[in-house]
Design a protein around this motif. Structure first.
Motif, PDB file in Angstrom:
ATOM      1  N   PRO A  88      52.156  47.502  59.068  1.00 39.39           N
ATOM      2  CA  PRO A  88      51.667  47.471  58.073  1.00 39.39           C
ATOM      3  C   PRO A  88      51.981  46.392  57.172  1.00 39.39           C
ATOM      4  CG  PRO A  88      52.484  49.156  58.647  1.00 39.39           C
ATOM      5  CD  PRO A  88      53.324  48.349  58.992  1.00 39.39           C
ATOM      6  N   PRO A  89      52.726  45.632  56.345  1.00 40.95           N
ATOM      7  CA  PRO A  89      52.729  44.664  55.921  1.00 40.95           C
ATOM      8  C   PRO A  89      52.083  43.252  55.890  1.00 40.95           C
ATOM      9  CG  PRO A  89      55.191  45.304  55.867  1.00 40.95           C
ATOM     10  CD  PRO A  89      54.600  45.892  56.971  1.00 40.95           C
ATOM     11  N   LYS A  90      52.123  43.118  57.040  1.00 46.77           N
ATOM     12  CA  LYS A  90      51.085  41.770  57.933  1.00 46.77           C
ATOM     13  C   LYS A  90      49.778  41.872  58.349  1.00 46.77           C
ATOM     14  CE  LYS A  90      54.786  40.315  60.095  1.00 46.77           C
ATOM     15  NZ  LYS A  90      55.386  39.918  61.904  1.00 46.77           N
ATOM     16  N   VAL A  91      49.794  43.591  58.367  1.00 48.48           N
ATOM     17  CA  VAL A  91      48.163  43.237  58.246  1.00 48.48           C
ATOM     18  C   VAL A  91      47.751  43.768  56.681  1.00 48.48           C
ATOM     19  CG1 VAL A  91      46.471  45.495  57.993  1.00 48.48           C
ATOM     20  CG2 VAL A  91      47.819  45.016  60.232  1.00 48.48           C
ATOM     21  N   SER A  92      48.066  43.765  56.093  1.00 48.41           N
ATOM     22  CA  SER A  92      47.821  44.289  54.203  1.00 48.41           C
ATOM     23  C   SER A  92      47.740  42.551  53.880  1.00 48.41           C
ATOM     24  CB  SER A  92      48.731  44.649  53.889  1.00 48.41           C
ATOM     25  OG  SER A  92      49.873  43.982  53.260  1.00 48.41           O
ATOM     26  N   GLU A  93      48.210  41.871  53.951  1.00 48.53           N
ATOM     27  CA  GLU A  93      48.753  40.258  53.668  1.00 48.53           C
ATOM     28  C   GLU A  93      47.612  39.204  54.090  1.00 48.53           C
ATOM     29  OE1 GLU A  93      52.132  38.456  54.795  1.00 48.53           O
ATOM     30  OE2 GLU A  93      53.560  39.308  53.922  1.00 48.53           O
ATOM     31  N   ALA A  94      47.129  39.980  55.526  1.00 49.22           N
ATOM     32  CA  ALA A  94      45.744  39.419  56.006  1.00 49.22           C
ATOM     33  C   ALA A  94      44.648  40.238  55.380  1.00 49.22           C
ATOM     34  CB  ALA A  94      45.596  39.835  57.171  1.00 49.22           C
ATOM     35  N   LEU A  95      44.914  41.127  54.690  1.00 41.04           N
ATOM     36  CA  LEU A  95      43.728  42.007  54.025  1.00 41.04           C
ATOM     37  C   LEU A  95      42.889  41.276  52.481  1.00 41.04           C
ATOM     38  CD1 LEU A  95      43.820  45.284  55.390  1.00 41.04           C
ATOM     39  CD2 LEU A  95      41.719  44.164  55.895  1.00 41.04           C
ATOM     40  N   SER A  96      44.284  41.323  52.564  1.00 42.40           N
ATOM     41  CA  SER A  96      44.368  40.238  50.650  1.00 42.40           C
ATOM     42  C   SER A  96      43.523  39.058  51.163  1.00 42.40           C
ATOM     43  CB  SER A  96      45.721  39.878  50.267  1.00 42.40           C
ATOM     44  OG  SER A  96      46.970  41.682  50.101  1.00 42.40           O
ATOM     45  N   ALA A  97      44.382  37.973  52.396  1.00 41.57           N
ATOM     46  CA  ALA A  97      43.723  36.494  51.916  1.00 41.57           C
ATOM     47  C   ALA A  97      42.437  36.939  52.262  1.00 41.57           C
ATOM     48  CB  ALA A  97      44.198  35.877  53.099  1.00 41.57           C
ATOM     49  N   ALA A  98      41.987  37.397  53.714  1.00 40.32           N
ATOM     50  CA  ALA A  98      40.233  37.418  53.385  1.00 40.32           C
ATOM     51  C   ALA A  98      39.692  37.960  52.144  1.00 40.32           C
ATOM     52  CB  ALA A  98      40.327  39.052  54.657  1.00 40.32           C
ATOM     53  N   SER A 104      35.737  33.686  46.402  1.00 39.21           N
ATOM     54  CA  SER A 104      35.366  31.736  46.304  1.00 39.21           C
ATOM     55  C   SER A 104      34.008  31.624  46.973  1.00 39.21           C
ATOM     56  CB  SER A 104      36.737  31.611  47.293  1.00 39.21           C
ATOM     57  OG  SER A 104      37.890  31.633  47.039  1.00 39.21           O
ATOM     58  N   LEU A 105      33.711  32.632  48.139  1.00 37.78           N
ATOM     59  CA  LEU A 105      32.520  31.672  48.914  1.00 37.78           C
ATOM     60  C   LEU A 105      31.268  32.431  47.493  1.00 37.78           C
ATOM     61  CD1 LEU A 105      30.810  31.593  50.920  1.00 37.78           C
ATOM     62  CD2 LEU A 105      30.877  33.298  52.576  1.00 37.78           C
ATOM     63  N   GLU A 106      31.275  33.261  47.488  1.00 39.44           N
ATOM     64  CA  GLU A 106      30.323  34.155  46.144  1.00 39.44           C
ATOM     65  C   GLU A 106      30.199  32.765  45.583  1.00 39.44           C
ATOM     66  OE1 GLU A 106      32.104  37.754  45.152  1.00 39.44           O
ATOM     67  OE2 GLU A 106      30.941  38.905  47.408  1.00 39.44           O
ATOM     68  N   ASP A 107      31.272  33.074  44.672  1.00 39.61           N
ATOM     69  CA  ASP A 107      31.837  32.000  43.468  1.00 39.61           C
ATOM     70  C   ASP A 107      30.940  30.308  43.800  1.00 39.61           C
ATOM     71  OD1 ASP A 107      33.109  33.656  42.249  1.00 39.61           O
ATOM     72  OD2 ASP A 107      35.115  32.660  42.123  1.00 39.61           O
ATOM     73  N   LEU A 108      31.324  30.099  45.087  1.00 38.69           N
ATOM     74  CA  LEU A 108      30.635  28.833  45.557  1.00 38.69           C
ATOM     75  C   LEU A 108      28.951  28.269  46.078  1.00 38.69           C
ATOM     76  CD1 LEU A 108      33.103  27.411  48.166  1.00 38.69           C
ATOM     77  CD2 LEU A 108      33.013  26.712  46.391  1.00 38.69           C
ATOM     78  N   LEU A 109      28.793  29.779  46.678  1.00 36.24           N
ATOM     79  CA  LEU A 109      27.546  29.722  46.729  1.00 36.24           C
ATOM     80  C   LEU A 109      26.429  29.905  45.087  1.00 36.24           C
ATOM     81  CD1 LEU A 109      27.608  32.726  49.265  1.00 36.24           C
ATOM     82  CD2 LEU A 109      26.270  30.916  49.947  1.00 36.24           C
ATOM     83  N   GLN A 110      27.497  30.638  44.711  1.00 35.71           N
ATOM     84  CA  GLN A 110      26.031  30.847  42.589  1.00 35.71           C
ATOM     85  C   GLN A 110      26.010  29.355  42.014  1.00 35.71           C
ATOM     86  OE1 GLN A 110      28.606  33.370  40.432  1.00 35.71           O
ATOM     87  NE2 GLN A 110      28.235  35.204  41.737  1.00 35.71           N
ATOM     88  N   ARG A 111      27.094  28.282  42.531  1.00 37.61           N
ATOM     89  CA  ARG A 111      27.364  27.440  42.035  1.00 37.61           C
ATOM     90  C   ARG A 111      26.140  26.357  42.783  1.00 37.61           C
ATOM     91  NH1 ARG A 111      33.414  24.433  42.203  1.00 37.61           N
ATOM     92  NH2 ARG A 111      32.030  22.996  41.711  1.00 37.61           N
TER      93      ARG A 111
END
Length: 797
Positions: A88-98, A104-111
């Motif tokens: 469970p800790p590894k899965v939560s870390e992966a979800l946080s990174a995603a 970040s992608l949304e910010d780039l699209l706006q720019r």
């Protein structure tokens, strides 16, 4: 002995439960395990048998086994719990990174959208400026092109004015340089679309080039006239040098050098004129250097020197002149060869040193030959097309062209890399006509040579040193005909054309073989006749010559060319193996013909020997029926003489050998007398020896007849004739053995035949070894027993 175990120990059930019910099992897993309970129980029983055993003293190990298994089970459970708690800790870390990446992608699209909007607004503002700038640039480009066009036009006019000024001041060398600059500019404008400018430049170039060329040519012709050029006939004496010879030589060198400098522009103009004649667009013109590599034109000095010779050639060999005769091509061919020979010294002594000092990379003599050869090429091509329907004149033209080519290459040392006249004969229509005429003439000559009076007699019959093959005149004439055809097409520069003539030769050989077979069938009623033997000699002669041709370098080269080019006409009927043998030079292109000729030769020789043996057999009948059993012993006769009944046979053998020796070639006679000896050996053994019984006197008489009379008849042709009568010779040895040796030999052979003793084990010689000691190698032990039974001089008989 301890009683067998009837019940499991108390801990057995716990071990079984450990294997059947693991610690993490559920109901579903228990049900699945119960489905395979029987297999699992079998596994547990087998496991316990291996670990514990069936003896009671080993039951103490059960406790240790249970402790080990319990420890392993605990370790496995601990590992499973550890992995389950860390997931469970590894899965939560992966979800946080995603989630961070998505933000970040949304910010780039706006720019990106913001920048796109700003860029679009900027383009709308800058578009009018861009349109104005583009229009201005186009105007600048147009003006620049106009300026270049005007500068080019001005340059042309300047060059033209410079040429005019140089000509007015007689500065010919400077004028030539200006013309060369025009030629270079013309090459640079080949890809230009300014057609009017190109035409103007070319017209200007041609105008000034012609003026300069005409002026130089006029001066050059005057100098050549003072040097007595051209030399039409061989000079009777050396010309006397003129008083101003040194000045003439200087002017000659100056003019030749200036004409060579004008060569570049002349090549361009000649190339353009040739392209316009062939209908090529001007854009396909290549540079002068490329043109020279493809088809180097004659240099200008040689072109001018050839003008008087060209005029003479056109005057004499064109039009209605009597010298222009289709039946006399040798007139203009010989005339051109004479011009080459007469003027070669002038070219090497007067022109070549000037070319060398000018660093020209060609020979003056070769250039003169090239120029004269071009006249002949035009004439031969014209005459050949007009003579396709006249066989006699066409053949004469081909012969003269071949002779001209030979003299051109040998006497005038014309380089082999330069084309002569032979390529004109390789045109499809001309080559096909040549092949047709060759075949027609060859067939007519074959008919004539076979029907001639002396066709079957050798022209060297009175010269023994030259008559080993005893080839009849028809065969020798035919092979000479083939050799002449070979010499005609040998010089052709195309292997494919040579292979066509080779195929024609093979067809002619096969045709001649068929004709010989037909004549042989007519003469087969008398194989001992002169004509029959002459036909046999002809077949052997042709086969021998073709065998020599198969090893000839020229035909080996043609063989390799046929294999490499895959010539179907030459290789038809050849299998993959045969083609492979041809490629490796193990076979030859004549193998098929040689096989047919050898078969015909074998059949004819067999019929000849059969006929000879028939006559000898008829003469030998009294000898076969002689009273060998009642002849007196050798001790009762003062001298041995030939049997009277053998005289007709011996005379017949002698006469036939002499006749065959006189009428057959040496190689054929070798085969003939050896074949006759083999047949005669078999006949005497079967019909004289095996069909009679012999007393001591009869055996001695037979041996005397053979060794002192028959064998010497063949001794004239070999050193040991008895080796060709092995059966008769060995039979005489057996029949003439003394009684004691004959008894021992018969006993030995009988015992061997009955297999009553082991000769090797007993140390006694084998029957074959005993026979070999007596000199008997050909006859088998059973044959020797038969011969021994034919003897009548045994003890008690």
């Amino acid at each position: 002995m301890a009683a067998p175990i009837t019940a499991p120990p108390e801990n057995t059930m716990e071990v079984t439960d450990y294997f059947v019910k693991p610690a993490y099992s559920t109901r579903q897993s228990t049900e699945s395990f119960s489905a395979d309970s029987e297999e699992l129980q079998d596994y547990v029983v087998n496991f316990l048998d291996k670990q514990v055993g069936s003896e009671t003293q080993f039951l103490t190990n059960v406790g240790d086994l249970l402790e080990n298994l319990t420890a392993e089970n605990s370790a496995l459970e601990e590992q499973v719990l550890t992995v389950s708690s860390s997931v469970p800790p590894k899965v939560s870390e992966a979800l946080s990174a995603a989630e961070g990446c998505r933000s970040s992608l949304e910010d780039l699209l706006q720019r990106e959208q913001l920048i796109f909007n700003m860029l679009h607004q900027h383009r709308q503002v800058a578009q009018p400026w861009m349109d104005n700038l583009r229009q201005t640039c186009n105007q600048v480009d147009t003006i620049e092109r106009h300026m270049k066009y005007l500068r080019c036009l001005q340059h042309i006019e300047e060059l033209s004015a410079a040429v005019q000024q140089c000509l007015m001041t007689s500065s010919i060398q400077e004028a030539i340089k200006a013309v060369d600059s025009m030629a270079v500019l013309d090459c640079g404008l080949n890809q230009s679309g300014c057609s009017h400018l190109q035409n103007f430049l070319r017209e200007t170039l041609c105008f000034w080039h012609k003026i300069i060329k005409d002026r130089l040519a006029s001066d050059f012709e005057k100098i050549l006239a003072q040097l007595h050029w051209p030399i039409i006939s061989p000079p009777t004496q050396s010309p006397i040098p003129a008083a101003n010879y040194q000045e003439i030589s200087s002017q000659l060198e100056l003019l030749v050098t200036q004409l060579l400098a004008l060569q570049t522009s002349d090549d361009i103009i000649s190339q353009r004129a040739l392209a316009s004649c062939q209908g090529l667009p001007s854009t396909q013109l290549v540079s002068s250097a490329t043109c020279l590599l493809q088809a180097p034109p004659l240099c200008l000095p040689i072109q001018i020197m050839l003008l008087p010779l060209r005029r003479r050639f056109k005057y004499h060999f064109y039009g209605n002149r009597q010298t222009n005769s289709l039946s006399k091509p040798e007139w203009y061919l010989t005339q051109v060869l004479m011009w080459m020979g007469n003027n070669s010294a002038f070219m090497e002594e007067k022109i070549q040193p000037i070319l060398d000092r000018a660093e020209a990379s060609f020979s003056a003599r070769v250039e003169l030959c090239r120029g004269l050869l071009s006249l002949v090429q035009e004439k031969v091509a014209s005459d050949a097309s007009r003579l396709l329907y006249d066989d006699v004149l066409f053949c004469h033209l081909v012969e003269e062209v071949l002779q001209f080519e030979k003299e051109l290459r040998s006497n005038h040392l014309y380089p082999a890399v330069l084309p002569g006249l032979l390529h004109l004969l390789l045109e499809d229509a001309v080559l096909q006509k040549w092949l047709t005429v060759e075949k027609k003439m060859a067939v007519e000559k074959m008919d004539a040579m076979l029907s001639a009076e002396g066709a079957w007699s050798s022209q060297y019959k009175d010269i023994s040193d030259m008559d080993e093959l005893k080839a009849p005149d028809c065969a020798e004439t035919f092979m000479t005909l083939l050799q002449v055809i070979t010499e005609r097409y040998r010089a052709l520069p195309c292997p494919s054309a040579q292979l066509k003539f080779l195929e024609l030769q093979r067809e002619l050989v096969d045709d001649f073989r068929i004709r010989l077979t037909q004549v042989m069938k007519e003469e087969s009623r008398c194989p001992l006749g002169v004509r029959y033997c002459a036909i046999l000699n002809a077949v052997n002669y042709i086969s021998t010559i073709l065998g020599d041709w198969a090893d000839n370098v020229f035909f080996l080269q043609l063989q390799q060319a046929a294999v490499s080019h895959g010539e179907e006409m030459v290789l038809r009927g050849q299998g993959t193996m045969e083609v492979g043998r041809l490629a490796s030079l193990e076979g030859s292109l004549f193998d098929g013909l040689l096989a047919l000729l050898d078969r015909l030769k074998g059949d004819m020789l067999g019929r000849l020997l059969e006929w000879t043996m028939r006559e000898i057999t008829e003469k030998a009948k009294p000898y076969c029926q002689d009273r060998w059993l009642s002849l007196p012993s050798q001790h009762d006769q003062s001298t041995m003489t030939l049997s009277s009944t053998a005289c007709p046979m011996m005379l017949c053998v002698r006469d036939r050998l002499l006749n065959l020796h006189n009428v057959l070639s040496l190689s054929l006679f070798q085969l003939a007398w050896q074949g006759l000896a083999e047949r005669l050996d078999n006949f005497l053994y079967q019909n004289v020896i095996l069909c009679n019984h012999f007393s001591d006197g009869g055996a001695a008489q037979l041996q005397f007849d053979m060794t002192r009379n028959l064998f010497p008849l063949f001794g004239h042709y070999c050193k040991r004739p008895e080796n060709f009568f092995k059966h008769v010779k060995e039979a005489c040895l057996i029949l003439c053995l003394n009684v004691g040796s004959a008894i021992l030999l018969r006993t030995l052979l009988n015992e061997s035949e009955e297999e009553m003793r082991d000769w090797t084990g007993a140390g006694d010689p084998s029957p074959e070894a005993a026979l070999n000691e007596l000199g008997v190698y050909c006859l088998a032990p059973c044959d020797v027993l038969i011969l021994l039974s034919l003897r009548t001089s045994w003890p008690g008989q």
